[in-house]
Design a protein around this motif. Structure first.
Motif, PDB file in Angstrom:
ATOM      1  N   LYS A 462       0.683  -1.107   0.005  1.00 37.86           N
ATOM      2  CA  LYS A 462      -0.235   0.026   0.061  1.00 37.86           C
ATOM      3  C   LYS A 462       0.976   1.221  -0.122  1.00 37.86           C
ATOM      4  N   PHE A 463       2.232   1.091   0.056  1.00 33.00           N
ATOM      5  CA  PHE A 463       3.085   2.121   0.285  1.00 33.00           C
ATOM      6  C   PHE A 463       4.053   2.293  -0.863  1.00 33.00           C
ATOM      7  N   SER A 464       4.725   3.381  -1.069  1.00 29.87           N
ATOM      8  CA  SER A 464       5.922   3.540  -1.802  1.00 29.87           C
ATOM      9  C   SER A 464       7.375   3.862  -1.325  1.00 29.87           C
ATOM     10  N   ASP A 465       8.229   3.953  -1.968  1.00 29.97           N
ATOM     11  CA  ASP A 465       9.643   4.475  -1.550  1.00 29.97           C
ATOM     12  C   ASP A 465       9.817   3.883  -0.486  1.00 29.97           C
ATOM     13  N   GLU A 466      10.450   4.942   0.668  1.00 23.49           N
ATOM     14  CA  GLU A 466      11.281   4.191   1.826  1.00 23.49           C
ATOM     15  C   GLU A 466      10.081   3.382   2.744  1.00 23.49           C
ATOM     16  N   ALA A 467       8.617   3.899   2.833  1.00 24.31           N
ATOM     17  CA  ALA A 467       7.721   3.229   3.767  1.00 24.31           C
ATOM     18  C   ALA A 467       7.861   1.812   3.267  1.00 24.31           C
ATOM     19  N   GLN A 468       7.725   1.629   1.984  1.00 29.75           N
ATOM     20  CA  GLN A 468       7.626   0.241   1.374  1.00 29.75           C
ATOM     21  C   GLN A 468       8.520  -0.900   2.000  1.00 29.75           C
ATOM     22  N   ILE A 469       9.606  -0.197   1.824  1.00 30.45           N
ATOM     23  CA  ILE A 469      10.855  -0.877   2.285  1.00 30.45           C
ATOM     24  C   ILE A 469      11.089  -1.177   3.850  1.00 30.45           C
ATOM     25  N   ARG A 470      10.670  -0.189   4.846  1.00 28.93           N
ATOM     26  CA  ARG A 470      10.611  -0.383   6.087  1.00 28.93           C
ATOM     27  C   ARG A 470       9.456  -1.360   6.413  1.00 28.93           C
ATOM     28  N   LEU A 471       8.615  -1.596   5.772  1.00 27.70           N
ATOM     29  CA  LEU A 471       7.326  -2.143   6.068  1.00 27.70           C
ATOM     30  C   LEU A 471       7.390  -3.803   5.341  1.00 27.70           C
ATOM     31  N   SER A 472       8.605  -3.938   4.814  1.00 27.47           N
ATOM     32  CA  SER A 472       8.530  -5.296   3.943  1.00 27.47           C
ATOM     33  C   SER A 472       9.247  -6.681   4.834  1.00 27.47           C
ATOM     34  N   ASN A 473       9.513  -6.082   6.067  1.00 27.12           N
ATOM     35  CA  ASN A 473       9.842  -7.195   6.795  1.00 27.12           C
ATOM     36  C   ASN A 473       8.898  -8.525   6.936  1.00 27.12           C
ATOM     37  N   LYS A 474       9.138  -9.707   6.652  1.00 21.34           N
ATOM     38  CA  LYS A 474       8.183 -10.807   6.778  1.00 21.34           C
ATOM     39  C   LYS A 474       8.337 -11.521   7.847  1.00 21.34           C
ATOM     40  N   ASN A 475       9.223 -11.160   8.742  1.00 18.36           N
ATOM     41  CA  ASN A 475       9.315 -12.189  10.364  1.00 18.36           C
ATOM     42  C   ASN A 475       9.549 -10.975  11.189  1.00 18.36           C
ATOM     43  N   ALA A 476       9.348 -11.264  12.445  1.00 22.10           N
ATOM     44  CA  ALA A 476       9.443 -10.425  13.586  1.00 22.10           C
ATOM     45  C   ALA A 476      10.841  -9.889  13.513  1.00 22.10           C
ATOM     46  N   PHE A 477      11.105  -8.555  13.826  1.00 22.01           N
ATOM     47  CA  PHE A 477      12.654  -8.040  13.971  1.00 22.01           C
ATOM     48  C   PHE A 477      12.723  -7.051  15.162  1.00 22.01           C
ATOM     49  N   ARG A 478      13.798  -6.828  15.525  1.00 20.77           N
ATOM     50  CA  ARG A 478      13.972  -6.288  16.920  1.00 20.77           C
ATOM     51  C   ARG A 478      14.941  -4.745  16.559  1.00 20.77           C
ATOM     52  N   GLY A 479      14.776  -3.837  17.343  1.00 21.53           N
ATOM     53  CA  GLY A 479      15.719  -2.761  17.238  1.00 21.53           C
ATOM     54  C   GLY A 479      15.915  -2.268  18.577  1.00 21.53           C
ATOM     55  N   ASN A 480      16.764  -1.175  18.314  1.00 26.33           N
ATOM     56  CA  ASN A 480      16.949  -0.552  19.879  1.00 26.33           C
ATOM     57  C   ASN A 480      17.352   1.091  19.558  1.00 26.33           C
ATOM     58  N   ALA A 481      17.198   1.781  20.913  1.00 29.52           N
ATOM     59  CA  ALA A 481      17.411   3.172  20.692  1.00 29.52           C
ATOM     60  C   ALA A 481      17.992   3.783  22.070  1.00 29.52           C
ATOM     61  N   PHE A 482      18.570   4.802  21.751  1.00 25.07           N
ATOM     62  CA  PHE A 482      19.391   5.338  22.937  1.00 25.07           C
ATOM     63  C   PHE A 482      19.303   6.838  22.960  1.00 25.07           C
ATOM     64  N   LYS A 483      19.071   7.769  24.068  1.00 25.60           N
ATOM     65  CA  LYS A 483      19.227   8.967  24.138  1.00 25.60           C
ATOM     66  C   LYS A 483      19.819   9.405  25.548  1.00 25.60           C
ATOM     67  N   LEU A 484      20.799  10.384  25.282  1.00 26.76           N
ATOM     68  CA  LEU A 484      21.446  10.697  26.200  1.00 26.76           C
ATOM     69  C   LEU A 484      21.363  12.521  26.357  1.00 26.76           C
ATOM     70  N   ASN A 485      20.953  12.936  27.567  1.00 22.97           N
ATOM     71  CA  ASN A 485      21.089  14.471  27.506  1.00 22.97           C
ATOM     72  C   ASN A 485      21.629  14.885  28.536  1.00 22.97           C
ATOM     73  N   TYR A 486      22.529  15.901  28.706  1.00 23.74           N
ATOM     74  CA  TYR A 486      23.035  16.744  29.601  1.00 23.74           C
ATOM     75  C   TYR A 486      22.733  18.073  29.561  1.00 23.74           C
ATOM     76  N   ARG A 487      22.553  18.690  30.893  1.00 28.24           N
ATOM     77  CA  ARG A 487      22.107  20.097  30.774  1.00 28.24           C
ATOM     78  C   ARG A 487      22.899  20.892  31.726  1.00 28.24           C
TER      79      ARG A 487
END
Length: 774
Positions: A462-487
């Motif tokens: 139902k999508f094109s371009d980047e969204a189509q690739i991001r949605l094309s995983n056929k199996n469960a997939f894992r990711g991570n994120a990290f954010k650090l702030n100093y003030r």
């Protein structure tokens, strides 16, 4: 129910409880920094006997109240003597906290007070208080009233550094303007507060405040403020009393009736209308399970928008638009779920049949949990060059969990977990976060996030371009994120440093995180000059530098900007900005996520000016203007953009207000106009009194494109798009829980295929709720 905590732990909690415990032990070894001693507590007397709230303060109980004055201007000046005197009287009777303000004014005719809807009075003369009932510098209730008794309340969250007026308590305020100023009486039932019960005197953090807006908007307090201390709630004074205070059951049953009739049509040759009727009965429940823990539940709710969102332009924008939450069930205690990443954005839940929420604080522990289903499943499809929105016609279950442990006034850590699950889709998220107030000036925050996602087969079609690739995983997939702030923040200067990394497969579908496959570093600072004896009171120069790369190390954006600002008389603020950045355009081969040798790096330079002013109590206006380079994302080339956004609020008498904001945007490419866009949001409101108003809203958009200047196929691009939406809304609120809405709305469009403006949608609706409180 398909989602449960056990399953969530089994499927995605990659971080074990042993790891969490290890982090807690490590944090517990860090000694807290020294905390400046607080002034002597204000002893609040216990005085029995009912009083009548009329703004007069003439009952005998007020003569037995604790009396003190507000002696410090804390903003924009630094603990100087105020030009007006303010007397505060306070007492309690085991069930209610009473506060009386006698606000003297040498020129009562200049008092700024208007009839407005709740929480819409922040530019008026105000009196009120902050109240930290756990006295741990984490959260504080805020209660304010203008001289006419119009209320505003909110929650200040020191963990996130934000204030939210989405919280609404059931309390009373009455005010009256007198020959010498104005007086306000407040009655705050203790049952609406969370606190620890007991037989001893309770010590709560508190600050009593008056806002005095004239040429300058003076903030006048009973305690001085240390600008070298970045922690605001750490500086509250103490109040002592409430020995026999208890919350009772704090039980509310709120049935809701909704009735609506609408019709829609596709503007084709037949123009056939399709009619829809809706009659629903729902039920909301609120229960104080303990003095520290509350439960909210909703069955068969109507979560449709009562009032239109502020209009936004989406032209030449590669990202999904953000709309804030406005629905009471989700707004209640929403601060319990906040963290460094936006992992809980309940606007993603569209049409639930039920909802359940538990929030509370016990000793050093805070907990928030909510569950809700949804008739459909909507989520963001993030990327590193843009984002989109996907929708599944599948019913989903949704869960969010937030836990925080406050080891000390300076150290906290917590866990956030969310889950969304339908027949062919799921997204599970777990995060750990920590805040450490290293010194009074230095704050460190860090958050680690993991996710697991499974998309349904065929969704990417139902999508094109980047969204189509991001949605094309056929199996469960894992990711991570990290954010650090100093003030580091002190009186005259501040510095900040942020580092953010979102992996390619990271998803936070119950939240609102538009960027993945990015690593971003930001460094910035500010220097401030203050003046208390001239036409200006603060000048600041600030700026930052940031760079963003893909997970593969490819440059996405590099930006530097510098700002200069000034605050001056007539509540004036002006800011000038210069910005230069390099950033990539669209992918040349959209079937590959590669950046290098697949995109063009453009240089964008721009200048912008913002100012706002309140020259009188009846008039506020602001203006934002920007001119400079802008990528034409449709045709992947550089153009020149002009962006103008004026805004005006005009009060006509005490009851009538006119608000209008306009956006004008043009983009010229290769010496010729590409598009011109106009968007107007106009609202006319007559506020009868504190409880009821009638509002007329006009939203008008007009976009014209020069298709001859496009290099892509324009068969699916309209040269003209015009739309007009109107809404008439009547609102009556006995209190935040008992209210009535009656409204009418319609929408009309005009474009290349519809030559004259034609109505495509119409609806009328009624919504009524009544609260039984115990």
């Amino acid at each position: 129910m398909q989602i449960c905590l056990g399953r969530l732990c089994k499927r995605i909690f990659y971080v074990s409880f042993l790891q969490i415990r290890l982090i807690a032990v490590c944090i517990a070894q860090i000694p807290p920094p020294g905390i400046a001693p607080k002034p002597t507590p204000i002893i609040i007397p216990n005085v029995k006997g009912a009083i009548v709230l009329d703004g007069a303060l003439n009952e005998s109980q007020w003569q037995s109240a604790k009396v003190f004055s507000l002696n410090y201007i804390t903003r924009p000046h630094e603990n100087t003597a105020p030009p007006v005197t303010t007397e505060v009287r306070v007492f309690e009777d085991d069930r209610t906290l009473y506060i009386g303000f006698i606000a003297h004014d040498p020129n009562p005719q200049n008092i700024r007070a208007y009839y407005r809807d709740r929480d819409k009075i922040w530019s008026d003369d105000l009196v009120g208080l902050k109240l930290d009932t756990f006295n741990d510098s984490r959260l504080a209730y805020q209660f304010f009233s203008n001289p006419l008794g119009v209320q505003a309340d909110s929650i200040q969250n020191e963990m996130t550094g934000r204030e939210s007026d989405s919280w609404n308590g059931v309390w009373d305020a009455v005010g009256q303007i007198t020959e010498t100023g104005y007086q306000v009486e407040m009655a705050i039932p203790l049952r609406i507060l969370n606190f620890r019960e007991g037989t001893e005197n309770k010590i709560w953090g508190a600050e009593f405040v008056r806002f005095y807006p004239r040429d300058e908007r003076l903030r006048i307090s009973n305690i001085p403020t240390n600008r070298n201390n970045a922690c605001s709630l750490c500086q509250l004074g103490d109040v002592s009393g409430f020995k026999a205070a208890s919350q009772g059951r704090n039980f509310a049953v709120i049935p809701t009736v909704v009735a609506s009739k609408s019709r829609e049509r596709e503007l084709t040759e037949s123009n056939q209308w399709n009619d829809f009727n809706n009659q629903e009965i729902g039920l909301d429940l609120t229960w104080g399970v303990t003095p520290e823990v509350s439960l909210q539940a909703t069955l068969n709710p109507d979560f449709s928008q009562v009032e239109s969102d502020i209009a936004q332009l989406s032209i030449n924008n590669t990202n999904a638009l953000f709309f804030g939450e406005r629905r009471p069930f989700f707004l209640e205690n929403i601060d319990y779920f906040s963290s460094n990443f936006n992992l809980v954005h309940t606007r993603n839940i569209n049409a639930p049949d039920y909802g359940l929420k538990v929030t509370g604080r016990v000793d050093k522990h805070s907990l928030g949990l909510f569950m809700a289903d949804d008739q459909t499943t909507t989520f963001l499809v993030p990327g590193n060059l843009g984002s989109d929105v996907a929708e599944l016609s599948e019913k989903s279950n949704n869960l969010a969990l937030r836990y925080r442990f406050d080891y000390s006034p300076t150290i906290s850590f917590g866990v956030v977990s969310t889950a969304r699950e339908s027949d062919s889709y799921h997204n599970y998220v777990v995060a750990l976060d920590t805040k450490y107030q290293i010194t009074e000036q230095d704050t460190f925050r860090v958050q680690l996030v993991s996710s697991e996602t499974q998309y349904p087969f065929g969704l990417s079609d139902k999508f094109s371009d980047e969204a189509q690739i991001r949605l094309s995983n056929k199996n469960a997939f894992r990711g991570n994120a990290f954010k650090l702030n100093y003030r580091h923040n002190q009186r005259d200067w501040s510095v900040r440093a942020d580092h953010i990394r979102n992996s390619r497969d990271f998803r936070a579908d119950l939240g609102f995180e538009r960027a993945i496959d990015v690593t971003k570093t930001v460094v910035g600072g500010e220097y401030r000059w203050f003046n208390e004896n001239s036409w200006w009171n603060r000048i600041a120069v600030f700026g930052d530098w940031d760079t963003t790369h893909s997970q593969a190390g490819e440059l996405l954006e590099k930006e530097a900007e510098i700002h200069a600002s000034i605050r001056a008389r007539y509540q004036t603020y002006m800011e000038f900005t210069l910005q230069t950045r390099e950033r990539v355009g669209l992918r040349q081969d959209s079937s590959r996520l590669q950046i290098e040798n697949n995109t063009t790096l453009f240089q964008e330079d721009s200048a912008s000016l913002y100012f706002d002013m309140r020259p009188s109590s009846a008039l506020y206006f602001s203006f934002y203007g920007q001119y400079g380079d802008q990528i034409d994302f449709t045709n992947n080339r550089l153009g020149k953009q002009l962006n103008l956004r004026p805004r005006m609020n005009l009060s006509i008498g005490k009851h009538l207000q006119f608000n209008v904001r306009h956006t004008y945007r043009t983009l010229d490419v290769q010496g010729s106009k590409l598009f011109t866009a106009n968007l107007t949001d106009a609202r006319l409101t007559y506020q009868f009194n504190q409880r009821q108003f009638i509002r007329l809203i006009f939203l008008y958009s007009d976009i014209e494109r020069n298709l001859d200047n496009y290099t892509v196929n324009t068969n699916d691009i309209l040269s003209v798009e015009r739309g007009l939406s109107t809404q008439l809304l009547y609102s009556y609120k006995l209190n935040p829980l008992t209210k009535l809405f009656i409204g009418y709305s319609d929408n009309s469009i005009q474009n290349d295929n519809v030559q004259a403006r034609t109505v495509s949608e119409q609806s009328i609706f009624l919504k009524f709720s009544y609260a039984w409180l115990n």
